[in-house]
Design a protein around this motif. Structure first.
Motif, PDB file in Angstrom:
ATOM      1  N   LEU A 125     -36.254  -9.695  28.288  1.00 52.94           N
ATOM      2  CA  LEU A 125     -35.638  -9.164  29.502  1.00 52.94           C
ATOM      3  C   LEU A 125     -36.495  -8.070  30.124  1.00 52.94           C
ATOM      4  CD1 LEU A 125     -33.051  -8.913  31.358  1.00 52.94           C
ATOM      5  CD2 LEU A 125     -32.329  -7.120  29.776  1.00 52.94           C
ATOM      6  N   THR A 126     -36.960  -7.159  29.289  1.00 49.82           N
ATOM      7  CA  THR A 126     -37.778  -6.045  29.775  1.00 49.82           C
ATOM      8  C   THR A 126     -39.071  -6.552  30.397  1.00 49.82           C
ATOM      9  OG1 THR A 126     -36.863  -4.592  28.089  1.00 49.82           O
ATOM     10  CG2 THR A 126     -38.912  -3.899  29.107  1.00 49.82           C
ATOM     11  N   GLY A 127     -39.763  -7.467  29.697  1.00 51.51           N
ATOM     12  CA  GLY A 127     -41.039  -7.977  30.195  1.00 51.51           C
ATOM     13  C   GLY A 127     -40.911  -8.817  31.449  1.00 51.51           C
ATOM     14  N   ALA A 128     -39.850  -9.609  31.533  1.00 48.07           N
ATOM     15  CA  ALA A 128     -39.706 -10.533  32.654  1.00 48.07           C
ATOM     16  C   ALA A 128     -39.009  -9.913  33.867  1.00 48.07           C
ATOM     17  CB  ALA A 128     -38.934 -11.778  32.207  1.00 48.07           C
ATOM     18  N   VAL A 129     -38.073  -9.008  33.648  1.00 42.22           N
ATOM     19  CA  VAL A 129     -37.257  -8.511  34.754  1.00 42.22           C
ATOM     20  C   VAL A 129     -37.520  -7.047  35.085  1.00 42.22           C
ATOM     21  CG1 VAL A 129     -34.878  -8.160  35.547  1.00 42.22           C
ATOM     22  CG2 VAL A 129     -35.439 -10.186  34.207  1.00 42.22           C
ATOM     23  N   VAL A 130     -37.530  -6.189  34.088  1.00 43.68           N
ATOM     24  CA  VAL A 130     -37.596  -4.751  34.337  1.00 43.68           C
ATOM     25  C   VAL A 130     -39.007  -4.278  34.654  1.00 43.68           C
ATOM     26  CG1 VAL A 130     -37.114  -2.479  33.357  1.00 43.68           C
ATOM     27  CG2 VAL A 130     -35.542  -4.371  32.918  1.00 43.68           C
ATOM     28  N   GLN A 131     -39.970  -4.612  33.801  1.00 45.81           N
ATOM     29  CA  GLN A 131     -41.337  -4.121  33.999  1.00 45.81           C
ATOM     30  C   GLN A 131     -41.922  -4.483  35.368  1.00 45.81           C
ATOM     31  OE1 GLN A 131     -43.089  -1.931  32.321  1.00 45.81           O
ATOM     32  NE2 GLN A 131     -41.675  -1.735  30.627  1.00 45.81           N
ATOM     33  N   PRO A 132     -41.729  -5.707  35.874  1.00 42.57           N
ATOM     34  CA  PRO A 132     -42.261  -6.006  37.208  1.00 42.57           C
ATOM     35  C   PRO A 132     -41.672  -5.119  38.311  1.00 42.57           C
ATOM     36  CG  PRO A 132     -41.747  -8.043  36.056  1.00 42.57           C
ATOM     37  CD  PRO A 132     -41.216  -6.918  35.219  1.00 42.57           C
ATOM     38  N   GLN A 133     -40.458  -4.638  38.119  1.00 40.75           N
ATOM     39  CA  GLN A 133     -39.828  -3.767  39.115  1.00 40.75           C
ATOM     40  C   GLN A 133     -40.358  -2.337  39.040  1.00 40.75           C
ATOM     41  OE1 GLN A 133     -37.796  -5.217  41.350  1.00 40.75           O
ATOM     42  NE2 GLN A 133     -38.222  -7.094  40.208  1.00 40.75           N
ATOM     43  N   LEU A 134     -41.054  -2.009  37.966  1.00 47.61           N
ATOM     44  CA  LEU A 134     -41.530  -0.637  37.759  1.00 47.61           C
ATOM     45  C   LEU A 134     -43.049  -0.518  37.871  1.00 47.61           C
ATOM     46  CD1 LEU A 134     -39.314   0.286  34.644  1.00 47.61           C
ATOM     47  CD2 LEU A 134     -38.881   0.869  37.034  1.00 47.61           C
ATOM     48  N   THR A 135     -43.700  -1.465  38.509  1.00 48.75           N
ATOM     49  CA  THR A 135     -45.168  -1.450  38.553  1.00 48.75           C
ATOM     50  C   THR A 135     -45.728  -0.217  39.253  1.00 48.75           C
ATOM     51  OG1 THR A 135     -45.108  -2.849  40.521  1.00 48.75           O
ATOM     52  CG2 THR A 135     -45.470  -3.941  38.391  1.00 48.75           C
ATOM     53  N   GLY A 136     -45.024   0.337  40.225  1.00 48.11           N
ATOM     54  CA  GLY A 136     -45.522   1.520  40.927  1.00 48.11           C
ATOM     55  C   GLY A 136     -45.189   2.835  40.248  1.00 48.11           C
ATOM     56  N   PRO A 166     -45.424   5.688  37.349  1.00 47.69           N
ATOM     57  CA  PRO A 166     -46.440   6.117  36.375  1.00 47.69           C
ATOM     58  C   PRO A 166     -46.108   5.638  34.957  1.00 47.69           C
ATOM     59  CG  PRO A 166     -45.804   7.949  37.797  1.00 47.69           C
ATOM     60  CD  PRO A 166     -44.877   6.802  38.115  1.00 47.69           C
ATOM     61  N   SER A 167     -47.143   5.351  34.211  1.00 45.83           N
ATOM     62  CA  SER A 167     -47.011   4.739  32.891  1.00 45.83           C
ATOM     63  C   SER A 167     -46.079   5.510  31.957  1.00 45.83           C
ATOM     64  CB  SER A 167     -48.391   4.609  32.251  1.00 45.83           C
ATOM     65  OG  SER A 167     -48.294   4.051  30.971  1.00 45.83           O
ATOM     66  N   LEU A 168     -46.221   6.841  31.890  1.00 45.60           N
ATOM     67  CA  LEU A 168     -45.375   7.628  30.985  1.00 45.60           C
ATOM     68  C   LEU A 168     -43.902   7.525  31.373  1.00 45.60           C
ATOM     69  CD1 LEU A 168     -47.434  10.901  30.369  1.00 45.60           C
ATOM     70  CD2 LEU A 168     -46.896   9.099  28.727  1.00 45.60           C
ATOM     71  N   LEU A 169     -43.601   7.596  32.650  1.00 47.11           N
ATOM     72  CA  LEU A 169     -42.219   7.489  33.110  1.00 47.11           C
ATOM     73  C   LEU A 169     -41.682   6.076  32.892  1.00 47.11           C
ATOM     74  CD1 LEU A 169     -39.762   8.758  34.418  1.00 47.11           C
ATOM     75  CD2 LEU A 169     -40.773   8.268  36.657  1.00 47.11           C
ATOM     76  N   ARG A 170     -42.507   5.063  33.189  1.00 48.24           N
ATOM     77  CA  ARG A 170     -42.111   3.667  32.997  1.00 48.24           C
ATOM     78  C   ARG A 170     -41.787   3.399  31.520  1.00 48.24           C
ATOM     79  NH1 ARG A 170     -46.398   1.158  35.179  1.00 48.24           N
ATOM     80  NH2 ARG A 170     -47.478   1.001  33.193  1.00 48.24           N
ATOM     81  N   THR A 171     -42.639   3.894  30.636  1.00 47.77           N
ATOM     82  CA  THR A 171     -42.412   3.713  29.203  1.00 47.77           C
ATOM     83  C   THR A 171     -41.147   4.449  28.766  1.00 47.77           C
ATOM     84  OG1 THR A 171     -44.793   3.507  28.860  1.00 47.77           O
ATOM     85  CG2 THR A 171     -43.446   3.983  26.915  1.00 47.77           C
ATOM     86  N   GLY A 172     -40.936   5.649  29.292  1.00 49.81           N
ATOM     87  CA  GLY A 172     -39.734   6.411  28.965  1.00 49.81           C
ATOM     88  C   GLY A 172     -38.470   5.711  29.422  1.00 49.81           C
ATOM     89  N   LEU A 173     -38.477   5.186  30.648  1.00 50.03           N
ATOM     90  CA  LEU A 173     -37.315   4.457  31.168  1.00 50.03           C
ATOM     91  C   LEU A 173     -37.029   3.212  30.338  1.00 50.03           C
ATOM     92  CD1 LEU A 173     -37.995   4.722  35.013  1.00 50.03           C
ATOM     93  CD2 LEU A 173     -36.159   5.855  33.725  1.00 50.03           C
ATOM     94  N   THR A 174     -38.089   2.513  29.973  1.00 49.87           N
ATOM     95  CA  THR A 174     -37.934   1.317  29.147  1.00 49.87           C
ATOM     96  C   THR A 174     -37.365   1.680  27.771  1.00 49.87           C
ATOM     97  OG1 THR A 174     -39.777   0.252  30.295  1.00 49.87           O
ATOM     98  CG2 THR A 174     -39.156  -0.670  28.165  1.00 49.87           C
ATOM     99  N   ALA A 175     -37.862   2.762  27.185  1.00 47.46           N
ATOM    100  CA  ALA A 175     -37.373   3.191  25.867  1.00 47.46           C
ATOM    101  C   ALA A 175     -35.892   3.559  25.921  1.00 47.46           C
ATOM    102  CB  ALA A 175     -38.191   4.373  25.355  1.00 47.46           C
ATOM    103  N   VAL A 176     -35.476   4.260  26.970  1.00 47.72           N
ATOM    104  CA  VAL A 176     -34.063   4.633  27.110  1.00 47.72           C
ATOM    105  C   VAL A 176     -33.207   3.379  27.260  1.00 47.72           C
ATOM    106  CG1 VAL A 176     -32.387   5.749  28.643  1.00 47.72           C
ATOM    107  CG2 VAL A 176     -34.484   6.950  27.996  1.00 47.72           C
TER     108      VAL A 176
END
Length: 192
Positions: free
Chosen positions: A144-155, A157-167
């Protein structure tokens, strides 16, 4: 006089990584209010220690059953600091003798997902079964994260994107996926 529970607490090594404690205390009938004040004092004192991540106090579901106290510590060192502290010792000197420890479980890692709610007495299933169950939970969230969430967070920053994904991952695992999996697989996890 040292009880077997106290001896176990002193002699058993505390593993590294996050430590969760589930402590069951039997309370003499008629002393519940005093015990609750004492327990809240102990939990509040522990929460002031560096590395203490949270606590809880659970009343018994039926009269006469033990009360459960829960502590979470960042690591074994944080737990050891609290366990050896003068503050903890002072609170236990204040105990009035109308309650006593009947069980203690030290949980690390994913074991906390596998202890039935309201039961400080249940041991977790074998580690290999916990691992298989966790993989069954991680896999769909990863998809789910790889297919749906990560593409929506491409813009983002990496640290924030990783933090949001972890939460998101942690919330889904703790509140949705693992409770559903442990219920669905309950007979396999605990055949007895």
């Amino acid at each position: 006089m040292t009880t077997s529970v106290e001896a176990e607490r002193r002699s058993a090594p505390v593993p590294s990584g996050e430590v969760g404690l589930l402590i069951a205390r039997q309370v003499e009938p008629g002393h519940e209010e005093d015990f609750e004040k004492w327990a809240r004092g102990v939990l509040t004192a522990a929460s002031a220690f560096p590395g203490h991540l949270g606590h809880g106090l659970f009343r018994p579901s039926r009269p006469g059953e033990p009360w459960c106290l829960v502590h979470r510590f960042r690591d074994a060192e944080a737990h050891a600091r609290w366990d050896a502290s003068p503050e903890r010792a002072a609170w236990f000197r204040r105990a009035d003798g109308h309650h006593w420890e009947v069980d203690r479980r030290r949980l690390t890692g994913i074991e906390g997902w596998f202890v039935p709610p309201g039961s400080a007495h249940a041991a977790p299933p074998p580690r290999w079964k916990m691992t298989v169950t966790a993989v069954l939970g991680v896999y769909p969230i990863s998809l789910l994260t790889g297919a749906v969430v990560q593409p929506q967070l491409t813009g983002v920053p990496s640290l924030l994107r990783t933090g949001l994904t972890a939460v998101m991952f942690s919330v889904l695992m703790s509140y949705a996926v693992m409770p559903a999996l442990t219920w669905t697989l309950r007979r396999w996890l605990r055949p007895d």
